[in-house]
Design a protein around this motif. Structure first.
Motif, PDB file in Angstrom:
ATOM      1  N   ASN A  28     -12.488  21.404  43.899  1.00 43.54           N
ATOM      2  CA  ASN A  28     -12.466  21.122  42.464  1.00 43.54           C
ATOM      3  C   ASN A  28     -13.289  22.174  41.732  1.00 43.54           C
ATOM      4  N   VAL A  29     -13.037  22.251  40.432  1.00 42.88           N
ATOM      5  CA  VAL A  29     -13.722  23.185  39.545  1.00 42.88           C
ATOM      6  C   VAL A  29     -14.019  22.458  38.244  1.00 42.88           C
ATOM      7  N   MET A  30     -15.238  22.603  37.757  1.00 48.67           N
ATOM      8  CA  MET A  30     -15.610  22.040  36.458  1.00 48.67           C
ATOM      9  C   MET A  30     -16.284  23.129  35.627  1.00 48.67           C
ATOM     10  N   ALA A  31     -16.416  22.870  34.346  1.00 52.60           N
ATOM     11  CA  ALA A  31     -17.149  23.785  33.471  1.00 52.60           C
ATOM     12  C   ALA A  31     -18.545  23.225  33.243  1.00 52.60           C
ATOM     13  N   ALA A  32     -19.514  24.108  33.047  1.00 58.18           N
ATOM     14  CA  ALA A  32     -20.886  23.683  32.789  1.00 58.18           C
ATOM     15  C   ALA A  32     -21.546  24.654  31.817  1.00 58.18           C
ATOM     16  N   ALA A  33     -22.014  24.136  30.704  1.00 59.91           N
ATOM     17  CA  ALA A  33     -22.774  24.968  29.760  1.00 59.91           C
ATOM     18  C   ALA A  33     -24.253  24.982  30.147  1.00 59.91           C
ATOM     19  N   TRP A  34     -24.642  24.000  30.983  1.00 59.36           N
ATOM     20  CA  TRP A  34     -26.053  23.834  31.320  1.00 59.36           C
ATOM     21  C   TRP A  34     -26.349  24.340  32.715  1.00 59.36           C
ATOM     22  N   ALA A  35     -26.225  25.633  32.879  1.00 61.47           N
ATOM     23  CA  ALA A  35     -26.590  26.316  34.122  1.00 61.47           C
ATOM     24  C   ALA A  35     -27.561  27.431  33.744  1.00 61.47           C
ATOM     25  N   CYS A  36     -28.517  27.717  34.621  1.00 61.97           N
ATOM     26  CA  CYS A  36     -29.585  28.640  34.241  1.00 61.97           C
ATOM     27  C   CYS A  36     -30.214  29.257  35.497  1.00 61.97           C
ATOM     28  N   ALA A  37     -30.659  30.492  35.375  1.00 60.41           N
ATOM     29  CA  ALA A  37     -31.437  31.085  36.462  1.00 60.41           C
ATOM     30  C   ALA A  37     -32.775  30.352  36.572  1.00 60.41           C
ATOM     31  N   ARG A  51     -16.238  14.666  39.605  1.00 62.36           N
ATOM     32  CA  ARG A  51     -15.772  14.713  40.996  1.00 62.36           C
ATOM     33  C   ARG A  51     -16.404  15.903  41.710  1.00 62.36           C
ATOM     34  N   THR A  52     -16.570  17.010  40.978  1.00 64.76           N
ATOM     35  CA  THR A  52     -17.168  18.203  41.591  1.00 64.76           C
ATOM     36  C   THR A  52     -18.561  17.891  42.130  1.00 64.76           C
ATOM     37  N   ARG A  53     -19.292  17.036  41.418  1.00 62.23           N
ATOM     38  CA  ARG A  53     -20.636  16.682  41.891  1.00 62.23           C
ATOM     39  C   ARG A  53     -20.576  16.038  43.270  1.00 62.23           C
ATOM     40  N   GLN A  54     -19.564  15.196  43.495  1.00 62.02           N
ATOM     41  CA  GLN A  54     -19.439  14.562  44.810  1.00 62.02           C
ATOM     42  C   GLN A  54     -19.193  15.612  45.895  1.00 62.02           C
ATOM     43  N   LEU A  55     -18.422  16.637  45.541  1.00 60.75           N
ATOM     44  CA  LEU A  55     -18.108  17.685  46.520  1.00 60.75           C
ATOM     45  C   LEU A  55     -19.351  18.532  46.805  1.00 60.75           C
ATOM     46  N   VAL A  56     -20.167  18.735  45.772  1.00 61.09           N
ATOM     47  CA  VAL A  56     -21.421  19.477  45.951  1.00 61.09           C
ATOM     48  C   VAL A  56     -22.372  18.678  46.841  1.00 61.09           C
ATOM     49  N   GLU A  57     -22.470  17.385  46.559  1.00 57.55           N
ATOM     50  CA  GLU A  57     -23.377  16.536  47.345  1.00 57.55           C
ATOM     51  C   GLU A  57     -22.878  16.403  48.782  1.00 57.55           C
ATOM     52  N   GLY A  58     -21.550  16.340  48.942  1.00 56.04           N
ATOM     53  CA  GLY A  58     -20.997  16.153  50.274  1.00 56.04           C
ATOM     54  C   GLY A  58     -21.097  17.403  51.137  1.00 56.04           C
ATOM     55  N   SER A  59     -20.929  18.563  50.507  1.00 49.79           N
ATOM     56  CA  SER A  59     -20.894  19.822  51.275  1.00 49.79           C
ATOM     57  C   SER A  59     -22.221  20.552  51.289  1.00 49.79           C
ATOM     58  N   GLY A  60     -23.049  20.312  50.251  1.00 51.94           N
ATOM     59  CA  GLY A  60     -24.316  21.038  50.142  1.00 51.94           C
ATOM     60  C   GLY A  60     -24.151  22.454  49.611  1.00 51.94           C
ATOM     61  N   VAL A  76     -30.904  28.933  41.074  1.00 54.76           N
ATOM     62  CA  VAL A  76     -30.299  28.525  39.808  1.00 54.76           C
ATOM     63  C   VAL A  76     -30.438  27.020  39.651  1.00 54.76           C
ATOM     64  N   THR A  77     -30.376  26.562  38.409  1.00 56.89           N
ATOM     65  CA  THR A  77     -30.251  25.133  38.120  1.00 56.89           C
ATOM     66  C   THR A  77     -28.899  24.905  37.448  1.00 56.89           C
ATOM     67  N   VAL A  78     -28.339  23.724  37.675  1.00 59.69           N
ATOM     68  CA  VAL A  78     -27.107  23.337  36.985  1.00 59.69           C
ATOM     69  C   VAL A  78     -27.105  21.819  36.845  1.00 59.69           C
ATOM     70  N   VAL A  79     -26.653  21.342  35.700  1.00 61.23           N
ATOM     71  CA  VAL A  79     -26.572  19.910  35.439  1.00 61.23           C
ATOM     72  C   VAL A  79     -25.151  19.455  35.760  1.00 61.23           C
ATOM     73  N   LEU A  80     -25.063  18.490  36.680  1.00 64.92           N
ATOM     74  CA  LEU A  80     -23.767  17.956  37.129  1.00 64.92           C
ATOM     75  C   LEU A  80     -23.753  16.457  36.875  1.00 64.92           C
TER      76      LEU A  80
END
Lengths: 193, 193
Positions: A34-43, A60-69, A51-55
């Motif tokens: 999956n792919v999502m857009a995020a305006a709240w990402a930062c070095a 759904r992308t957040r679940q994939l990030v949490e599941g895969s690391g 980096v930091t990013v707000v998910l």
């Protein structure tokens, strides 16, 4: 990817996000991309780059990030404004064919499981640094950048070259409701002043 | 401040940072004021609005933020590029007259102790949400935005109006070594697409 897809020195990877572009976040887990857009990402750090990013918890992308690391932060171009808005407003929960419907093309780099979105100007491959309190309380994820790439038509020698590239390569900076600004012209001051 | 200094609805405050500008961070503690530049500031939440900002351990401003529990994030303009670079490269530790030497003018809003930098386009008054692990490990500070203001010559009705303002009002997006980009032109997509 094509011949313009070039590795970026990790010590310079922060520069890919330093100017505050809206980004695309991609991830893959158990065969689901999956792919999502995020305006709240930062070095967050230089070396090793982080980096930091707000998910949001609804993503759904957040679940994939949490599941895969793992996740990829990439910098979409002005030519991808519609795509950026669409991946940010449609959910894979409602549209199983979301990426195909939008026309998102994914690519893989050998040795990395997380997918890259083709046509972007820069990509940061990030490993989640597990911070449960931040993730639960603030939806804030921290990633260590383990590899970075950019398209040498717009980023080369460690610097963006927007002023020398086609305007379609400019980064997007989201406001609200389908309104973005593209990055503009250089402003240079005397670094010794 | 002047008649163009207008309060911004807190539900819209995230829009002041959504496009990823380089910011100035100001704080005051025990009679000491300071201002630094930060490229790594980002919106974190809508309501109540929150922000993140990375404050290096070597920064005098960080001590003032930790001591007072308050900071102001403000959006400098293209006209302030030199000032932005100077407050970001000079330290109050070395230059007790740093702000005077650079020509930074501070203002106060009744009811708030933290100082605002005059001439900016927007200001967010932030109360530190104490997160010692983030502050120590990542130099990452989280603030709740308790009040926000903008100059109505460039932000009004909850939207930036860069395309209708003098180019000197454009936000700055730092790259490195005295090189910034100004924010550019609008890119609008169909929000229903």
């Amino acid at each position: 990817m094509n011949s313009h897809f070039q590795a970026v020195d990790l010590q310079k990877a922060y520069r890919l996000l330093n100017h505050g572009p809206t980004v695309l976040v991609s991830a893959s887990h158990e065969g689901v991309d999956n792919v999502m857009a995020a305006a709240w990402a930062c070095a967050l750090d230089f070396d090793p780059p982080k980096v930091t990013v707000v998910l949001d918890k609804t993503a759904r992308t957040r679940q994939l990030v949490e599941g895969s690391g793992w996740f990829v932060i990439q910098v979409p171009t002005a030519a991808q404004a519609q795509l950026t808005h669409q991946v940010g407003t449609r959910s894979l929960f409602d549209q199983p064919d979301k990426l195909a419907n939008i026309g998102v093309q994914l690519a893989r780099v050998e040795g990395h499981a997380a997918p890259l979105v083709e046509g972007c100007s820069a990509w940061l491959m990030c490993r989640v640094i597990d911070e449960p309190h931040n993730q639960t309380t603030y939806d804030l994820f921290i990633g260590e950048v383990v590899a970075a790439w950019a398209d040498d038509r717009v980023f080369r020698d460690g610097h963006w070259a927007y002023e020398h590239a086609d305007p379609q390569w400019r980064s997007l900076h989201y406001v609200a409701g389908g309104h973005f600004y593209a990055i503009g012209e250089p402003v240079v001051v005397d670094p010794q002043s």
